[in-house]
Design a protein around this motif. Structure first.
Motif, PDB file in Angstrom:
ATOM      1  N   PRO A 101     -61.732 -27.264 -48.363  1.00 57.94           N
ATOM      2  CA  PRO A 101     -60.866 -28.580 -47.715  1.00 57.94           C
ATOM      3  C   PRO A 101     -60.071 -29.365 -48.475  1.00 57.94           C
ATOM      4  O   PRO A 101     -59.328 -30.047 -47.972  1.00 57.94           O
ATOM      5  N   THR A 102     -60.857 -29.456 -49.712  1.00 54.37           N
ATOM      6  CA  THR A 102     -60.068 -30.540 -50.506  1.00 54.37           C
ATOM      7  C   THR A 102     -58.819 -30.518 -50.784  1.00 54.37           C
ATOM      8  O   THR A 102     -58.080 -31.408 -51.021  1.00 54.37           O
ATOM      9  N   ASP A 103     -58.399 -29.171 -50.968  1.00 53.21           N
ATOM     10  CA  ASP A 103     -57.253 -28.824 -51.256  1.00 53.21           C
ATOM     11  C   ASP A 103     -56.058 -29.359 -50.172  1.00 53.21           C
ATOM     12  O   ASP A 103     -54.987 -29.993 -50.451  1.00 53.21           O
ATOM     13  N   MET A 104     -56.514 -29.315 -48.789  1.00 59.19           N
ATOM     14  CA  MET A 104     -55.550 -29.668 -47.742  1.00 59.19           C
ATOM     15  C   MET A 104     -55.684 -31.342 -47.861  1.00 59.19           C
ATOM     16  O   MET A 104     -54.676 -31.851 -47.714  1.00 59.19           O
ATOM     17  N   VAL A 105     -56.647 -31.723 -47.960  1.00 62.36           N
ATOM     18  CA  VAL A 105     -56.811 -33.261 -47.929  1.00 62.36           C
ATOM     19  C   VAL A 105     -55.895 -33.728 -49.027  1.00 62.36           C
ATOM     20  O   VAL A 105     -55.318 -34.541 -48.809  1.00 62.36           O
ATOM     21  N   MET A 106     -56.122 -33.250 -50.181  1.00 65.66           N
ATOM     22  CA  MET A 106     -55.425 -33.743 -51.433  1.00 65.66           C
ATOM     23  C   MET A 106     -53.665 -33.480 -51.233  1.00 65.66           C
ATOM     24  O   MET A 106     -53.112 -34.451 -51.774  1.00 65.66           O
ATOM     25  N   SER A 107     -53.415 -32.392 -50.688  1.00 69.95           N
ATOM     26  CA  SER A 107     -51.973 -32.291 -50.237  1.00 69.95           C
ATOM     27  C   SER A 107     -51.339 -33.106 -49.400  1.00 69.95           C
ATOM     28  O   SER A 107     -50.269 -33.728 -49.528  1.00 69.95           O
ATOM     29  N   MET A 108     -52.148 -33.637 -48.261  1.00 67.38           N
ATOM     30  CA  MET A 108     -51.610 -34.615 -47.256  1.00 67.38           C
ATOM     31  C   MET A 108     -51.662 -35.980 -48.222  1.00 67.38           C
ATOM     32  O   MET A 108     -50.605 -36.739 -47.971  1.00 67.38           O
ATOM     33  N   LEU A 110     -51.180 -36.668 -51.103  1.00 66.56           N
ATOM     34  CA  LEU A 110     -49.836 -36.719 -51.961  1.00 66.56           C
ATOM     35  C   LEU A 110     -48.554 -36.841 -51.079  1.00 66.56           C
ATOM     36  O   LEU A 110     -47.489 -36.839 -51.803  1.00 66.56           O
ATOM     37  N   GLY A 111     -48.581 -36.622 -49.966  1.00 71.23           N
ATOM     38  CA  GLY A 111     -47.403 -36.751 -49.027  1.00 71.23           C
ATOM     39  C   GLY A 111     -46.640 -35.347 -48.492  1.00 71.23           C
ATOM     40  O   GLY A 111     -45.525 -35.363 -48.232  1.00 71.23           O
ATOM     41  N   ALA A 112     -47.642 -34.516 -48.659  1.00 73.35           N
ATOM     42  CA  ALA A 112     -47.065 -33.090 -48.264  1.00 73.35           C
ATOM     43  C   ALA A 112     -46.866 -33.086 -46.763  1.00 73.35           C
ATOM     44  O   ALA A 112     -47.651 -33.851 -45.876  1.00 73.35           O
ATOM     45  N   ASP A 113     -45.839 -32.201 -46.028  1.00 69.65           N
ATOM     46  CA  ASP A 113     -45.846 -32.357 -44.695  1.00 69.65           C
ATOM     47  C   ASP A 113     -46.599 -31.129 -43.994  1.00 69.65           C
ATOM     48  O   ASP A 113     -46.778 -31.238 -43.058  1.00 69.65           O
ATOM     49  N   ASP A 114     -46.996 -30.302 -44.705  1.00 65.69           N
ATOM     50  CA  ASP A 114     -47.846 -29.186 -44.346  1.00 65.69           C
ATOM     51  C   ASP A 114     -48.525 -28.356 -45.145  1.00 65.69           C
ATOM     52  O   ASP A 114     -48.339 -28.262 -46.556  1.00 65.69           O
ATOM     53  N   PHE A 115     -49.420 -27.500 -44.790  1.00 62.87           N
ATOM     54  CA  PHE A 115     -50.269 -26.672 -45.787  1.00 62.87           C
ATOM     55  C   PHE A 115     -50.577 -25.409 -45.118  1.00 62.87           C
ATOM     56  O   PHE A 115     -50.988 -25.565 -44.052  1.00 62.87           O
ATOM     57  N   ILE A 116     -50.308 -24.440 -45.768  1.00 65.93           N
ATOM     58  CA  ILE A 116     -50.489 -23.029 -45.121  1.00 65.93           C
ATOM     59  C   ILE A 116     -51.453 -22.181 -46.138  1.00 65.93           C
ATOM     60  O   ILE A 116     -51.234 -22.178 -47.358  1.00 65.93           O
ATOM     61  N   GLN A 117     -52.374 -21.799 -45.598  1.00 59.74           N
ATOM     62  CA  GLN A 117     -53.460 -21.031 -46.152  1.00 59.74           C
ATOM     63  C   GLN A 117     -53.037 -19.398 -46.387  1.00 59.74           C
ATOM     64  O   GLN A 117     -52.517 -18.775 -45.205  1.00 59.74           O
ATOM     65  N   LYS A 118     -53.137 -18.877 -47.487  1.00 58.74           N
ATOM     66  CA  LYS A 118     -52.941 -17.396 -47.948  1.00 58.74           C
ATOM     67  C   LYS A 118     -54.192 -16.809 -47.595  1.00 58.74           C
ATOM     68  O   LYS A 118     -55.278 -17.155 -47.695  1.00 58.74           O
TER      69      LYS A 118
END
Length: 246
Positions: A101-108, A110-118
């Motif tokens: 979950p920290t990957d999604m939190v970190m991406s947001m 940093l200003g990312a608009d979305d996060f897609i899990q492979k």
């Protein structure tokens, strides 16, 4: 070229522009699959040959949207996201095979608009890309307005909030959330309504992502002493309070 043209938020239309997408993915097989699917939708797709010079390629390409994997050679996707965000508000979508979950939190954060899990379904990727491009660049077909809220000026064209000669810059998601709240000021906007407005289909986004975006918005507004006026109504949503003096 003006700053707004470089940021991609002034002269392009989601209707008549062939968007340039920068795909930063080191898995060649996956890159080709994504490239083929995006090309079918008339997007121009640009890849990376030297993963030590991603930012230089970004400057050269001037993409309308960036899709970036987290695990990359030399530097991870977070590193390149920071560099891009220091110079541009271009939409960024993260891809990740990691499920922490920290990957999604970190991406947001940093200003990312979305996060897609492979692994992901290509239709989901296409839907997310289309929704983000429509949300970001459709601003250009509307009359740009300045909104006032508690004495602050919110500028939808420059993504800024100015209060008592101090100015902060927001990401597109942060601006969109603030826009929804101040246009319904003194009324509760539910989390579900914000999610639907931001991502079109709430099945494609986690509840935690919205929380991260709202918290980041509040933190920035704190710099203008305005963060306290975005209130959380537990179990209901959020409200932008206004004294009605503006």
């Amino acid at each position: 070229m003006s700053t707004n043209e470089w940021l991609g938020f002034n002269t392009k239309s989601a209707v008549n522009h062939m968007f340039k997408l920068m795909l930063i993915e080191d898995d060649e097989t996956l890159f080709k699959e994504i490239e083929e699917r995006l090309t079918q939708w008339s997007y121009q797709v640009f890849g990376i040959e030297d993963f030590g010079h991603v930012f230089e390629e970004f400057i050269k390409i001037k993409p309308d949207l960036v899709i970036i994997d987290i695990q990359l050679p030399k530097f991870d996707g977070f590193h390149w996201c920071r560099m891009i965000r220091n110079h541009s508000n271009v939409p960024i979508v993260f891809l990740s095979s990691r499920d922490h979950p920290t990957d999604m939190v970190m991406s947001m954060q940093l200003g990312a608009d979305d996060f897609i899990q492979k692994p992901f379904h290509f239709d989901v990727l296409i839907a997310k890309v289309q929704a983000i491009l429509r949300r970001v660049y459709n601003y250009n077909t509307e009359r740009i307005e300045l909104k006032t809220w508690r004495g602050a000026t919110v500028d939808y064209e420059t993504n800024t909030v100015t209060y008592e000669n101090e100015t902060i810059e927001l990401t597109k998601n942060e601006l969109f959330i603030l826009k929804q709240l101040i246009e319904h000021k003194n009324k509760i906007v539910s989390r579900e309504q914000l999610i639907r407005s931001l991502w079109d289909d709430q099945r494609f986004i986690s509840d935690n992502t919205l929380t991260v975006n709202v918290n980041r918005l509040r933190k920035k507004l704190d710099e203008l002493r305005l963060g306290q006026f975005i209130e959380t109504k537990v179990g209901q949503g959020y409200i932008a309070t206004d004294e009605g003096t503006i």
